[in-house]
Design a protein around this motif. Structure first.
Motif, PDB file in Angstrom:
ATOM      1  N   ILE A   1     -68.459  66.722 -18.390  1.00  0.00           N
ATOM      2  CA  ILE A   1     -69.451  65.798 -18.946  1.00  0.00           C
ATOM      3  C   ILE A   1     -70.637  66.629 -19.425  1.00  0.00           C
ATOM      4  O   ILE A   1     -71.096  67.542 -18.735  1.00  0.00           O
ATOM      5  N   SER A   2     -71.136  66.302 -20.622  1.00  0.00           N
ATOM      6  CA  SER A   2     -72.304  66.983 -21.172  1.00  0.00           C
ATOM      7  C   SER A   2     -73.372  65.944 -21.498  1.00  0.00           C
ATOM      8  O   SER A   2     -73.082  64.936 -22.154  1.00  0.00           O
ATOM      9  N   LEU A   3     -74.591  66.170 -21.042  1.00  0.00           N
ATOM     10  CA  LEU A   3     -75.685  65.220 -21.229  1.00  0.00           C
ATOM     11  C   LEU A   3     -76.876  65.905 -21.892  1.00  0.00           C
ATOM     12  O   LEU A   3     -77.374  66.916 -21.386  1.00  0.00           O
ATOM     13  N   ASP A   4     -77.314  65.375 -23.042  1.00  0.00           N
ATOM     14  CA  ASP A   4     -78.585  65.807 -23.624  1.00  0.00           C
ATOM     15  C   ASP A   4     -79.711  65.034 -22.953  1.00  0.00           C
ATOM     16  O   ASP A   4     -79.611  63.816 -22.769  1.00  0.00           O
ATOM     17  N   LEU A   5     -80.781  65.728 -22.598  1.00  0.00           N
ATOM     18  CA  LEU A   5     -81.871  65.116 -21.848  1.00  0.00           C
ATOM     19  C   LEU A   5     -83.134  65.049 -22.700  1.00  0.00           C
ATOM     20  O   LEU A   5     -83.504  66.021 -23.359  1.00  0.00           O
ATOM     21  N   TYR A   6     -83.798  63.879 -22.639  1.00  0.00           N
ATOM     22  CA  TYR A   6     -85.003  63.625 -23.407  1.00  0.00           C
ATOM     23  C   TYR A   6     -86.139  63.233 -22.455  1.00  0.00           C
ATOM     24  O   TYR A   6     -85.883  62.769 -21.345  1.00  0.00           O
ATOM     25  N   PRO A   7     -87.388  63.396 -22.872  1.00  0.00           N
ATOM     26  CA  PRO A   7     -88.510  63.142 -21.956  1.00  0.00           C
ATOM     27  C   PRO A   7     -88.717  61.662 -21.659  1.00  0.00           C
ATOM     28  O   PRO A   7     -88.529  60.805 -22.526  1.00  0.00           O
ATOM     29  N   TYR A   8     -89.110  61.393 -20.409  1.00  0.00           N
ATOM     30  CA  TYR A   8     -89.472  60.048 -19.970  1.00  0.00           C
ATOM     31  C   TYR A   8     -90.888  60.080 -19.407  1.00  0.00           C
ATOM     32  O   TYR A   8     -91.334  61.086 -18.847  1.00  0.00           O
ATOM     33  N   ASP A   9     -91.575  58.954 -19.554  1.00  0.00           N
ATOM     34  CA  ASP A   9     -92.909  58.746 -18.987  1.00  0.00           C
ATOM     35  C   ASP A   9     -92.747  57.828 -17.776  1.00  0.00           C
ATOM     36  O   ASP A   9     -92.216  56.726 -17.898  1.00  0.00           O
ATOM     37  N   ALA A  10     -93.211  58.279 -16.598  1.00  0.00           N
ATOM     38  CA  ALA A  10     -93.046  57.491 -15.376  1.00  0.00           C
ATOM     39  C   ALA A  10     -93.928  56.245 -15.354  1.00  0.00           C
ATOM     40  O   ALA A  10     -93.745  55.378 -14.502  1.00  0.00           O
ATOM     41  N   GLY A  11     -94.919  56.169 -16.258  1.00  0.00           N
ATOM     42  CA  GLY A  11     -95.762  54.979 -16.321  1.00  0.00           C
ATOM     43  C   GLY A  11     -96.850  54.917 -15.276  1.00  0.00           C
ATOM     44  O   GLY A  11     -97.423  53.853 -15.028  1.00  0.00           O
ATOM     45  N   THR A  12     -97.171  56.056 -14.667  1.00  0.00           N
ATOM     46  CA  THR A  12     -98.170  56.064 -13.594  1.00  0.00           C
ATOM     47  C   THR A  12     -99.431  56.848 -13.943  1.00  0.00           C
ATOM     48  O   THR A  12    -100.423  56.751 -13.248  1.00  0.00           O
ATOM     49  N   ASP A  13     -99.387  57.643 -15.017  1.00  0.00           N
ATOM     50  CA  ASP A  13    -100.542  58.432 -15.442  1.00  0.00           C
ATOM     51  C   ASP A  13    -100.705  58.256 -16.943  1.00  0.00           C
ATOM     52  O   ASP A  13     -99.725  58.247 -17.680  1.00  0.00           O
ATOM     53  N   SER A  14    -101.948  58.128 -17.396  1.00  0.00           N
ATOM     54  CA  SER A  14    -102.213  57.767 -18.786  1.00  0.00           C
ATOM     55  C   SER A  14    -102.487  58.957 -19.696  1.00  0.00           C
ATOM     56  O   SER A  14    -102.990  58.766 -20.805  1.00  0.00           O
ATOM     57  N   GLY A  15    -102.162  60.160 -19.286  1.00  0.00           N
ATOM     58  CA  GLY A  15    -102.398  61.321 -20.128  1.00  0.00           C
ATOM     59  C   GLY A  15    -101.502  61.349 -21.354  1.00  0.00           C
ATOM     60  O   GLY A  15    -100.352  60.919 -21.307  1.00  0.00           O
ATOM     61  N   PHE A  16    -102.024  61.893 -22.473  1.00  0.00           N
ATOM     62  CA  PHE A  16    -101.277  61.986 -23.720  1.00  0.00           C
ATOM     63  C   PHE A  16    -100.699  63.381 -23.953  1.00  0.00           C
ATOM     64  O   PHE A  16     -99.745  63.541 -24.714  1.00  0.00           O
ATOM     65  N   THR A  17    -101.308  64.399 -23.337  1.00  0.00           N
ATOM     66  CA  THR A  17    -100.914  65.775 -23.625  1.00  0.00           C
ATOM     67  C   THR A  17    -100.405  66.457 -22.365  1.00  0.00           C
ATOM     68  O   THR A  17    -100.602  65.983 -21.248  1.00  0.00           O
TER      69      THR A  17
END
Length: 338
Positions: free
Chosen positions: A185-201
């Motif tokens: 099995i091969s999985l490409d991984l992309y970023p997720y935001d946990a929704g707990t901190d409001s930082g943009f950078t």
């Protein structure tokens, strides 16, 4: 005859009422078992190797790429093998306190306590796996783990460092296909935001999100804000930040030993991954707003010239759009001329 028929209807109504009460009582004490999930009927357990490969390069992600304090890197990987009725984390759902602490700080203590509690309550967790951190955006980490027919799913999480509360991972990857374990099995991984901190950078200071948001996938256009480190409006999709390969291996009685120290490699491996070095994401120049117009310079009675300026916020890279003019002038007539 009517008397018997009426009694029969009353009996049927009482019977359905009793069944409903029993089902309601049972639902309070047990977790519902999904009925739309294919059952794994493999005859024995299986053993897999997991390889995590970082693809976080300055060429693929040139915007605000972290180069120091700290540089781009990956936390250790925390994973679970479990049944279909358990989720370590889910997209479009709220992060648990354990996932929150791991996504923000890389601390796994609360997450492990949550896993332990779930395993004791509903016997849904079979095993915990871990792999060492990667010091660099493009290194590798490896581990091995075992799955059973009742616990044929894999979930894991890896924190993006530095970041406010961003991570990559997988939720409920099925390793079984009917009565057969999947070989690769091969999985490409992309970023997720946990929704707990409001930082943009990547380097944003801690700023708690109140109320807490749900876990969302970060894309080239979401969050739609030019300050976002992943905001690439010219792209339809972000390139994958990482990749995980799962390979079924021959079972042995050897005890698996996990390395305790972070891996030092910061180079992409050769072989099938070499094409990743060709990814070049265009980064357009970004400039500030114009300053106010300056004083009008000129002789009294004649037209003068005034200027305004702006400065570069982000230099272009990888054939991105060049910077526009940084200074403008226009004609004017001096004020308060004596």
């Amino acid at each position: 005859m009517d008397y018997l028929r009426n009694n029969l209807h009353i009996f049927e109504a009482l019977f359905h009422l009793i069944v409903m009460i029993l089902n309601l009582d049972r639902g309070l004490d047990a977790m519902p078992v999904p009925t739309d999930v294919p059952m794994c009927t493999a005859s024995e357990t299986a053993q897999y190797s997991l390889t995590f490969t970082g693809k976080w390069t300055p060429a693929a992600f040139p915007k605000q790429y972290p180069v120091y304090r700290p540089p781009a890197q990956w936390s250790n990987l925390i994973g679970l093998t479990h049944s279909s009725d358990y989720h370590m984390w889910q997209r479009n759902d709220f992060a648990s306190n354990g996932v929150r602490e791991f996504a923000e700080k890389g601390e796994a203590w609360t997450l492990m306590k949550e896993v332990e509690a779930a395993g004791e309550r509903i016997q849904s967790v079979y095993g915990i796996l871990s792999a060492p951190a990667v010091v660099g955006g493009t290194g590798q980490m490896n581990t091995e783990f075992e799955v059973s027919t009742r616990h044929s799913y894999l979930s894991f999480i890896v924190r993006i460092i530095p970041s406010p509360d961003w991570f990559v991972g997988a939720d409920g990857v099925s390793l079984c296909d009917g009565d057969t374990w999947k070989e690769n099995i091969s999985l490409d991984l992309y970023p997720y935001d946990a929704g707990t901190d409001s930082g943009f950078t990547f380097s944003s200071p801690n700023f708690e999100t109140i109320p807490q948001d749900k876990i969302m996938q970060i894309t080239s256009s979401f969050p739609s804000h030019p300050a976002n480190s992943f905001f690439y409006p010219r792209l339809k999709h972000l390139p994958p930040m990482a990749k995980v390969t799962l390979t079924k291996v021959k079972k042995t009685n050897q005890i698996i030993s996990l390395p305790l120290e972070p891996t030092q490699s910061n180079l992409l491996p050769i072989g099938n991954e070499i094409e990743d070095t060709l990814i070049n994401t265009p980064l357009d120049c970004e400039v500030s707003m114009w300053s106010p117009w300056g004083l009008c310079k000129g002789k009294c009675g004649d037209s003068g010239v005034q200027h305004r300026t702006r400065y570069i916020l982000m230099h272009p890279a990888n054939n991105g759009a060049a910077c526009p003019l940084l200074e403008e002038e226009r004609k004017c007539f001096p004020d308060n001329c004596l």
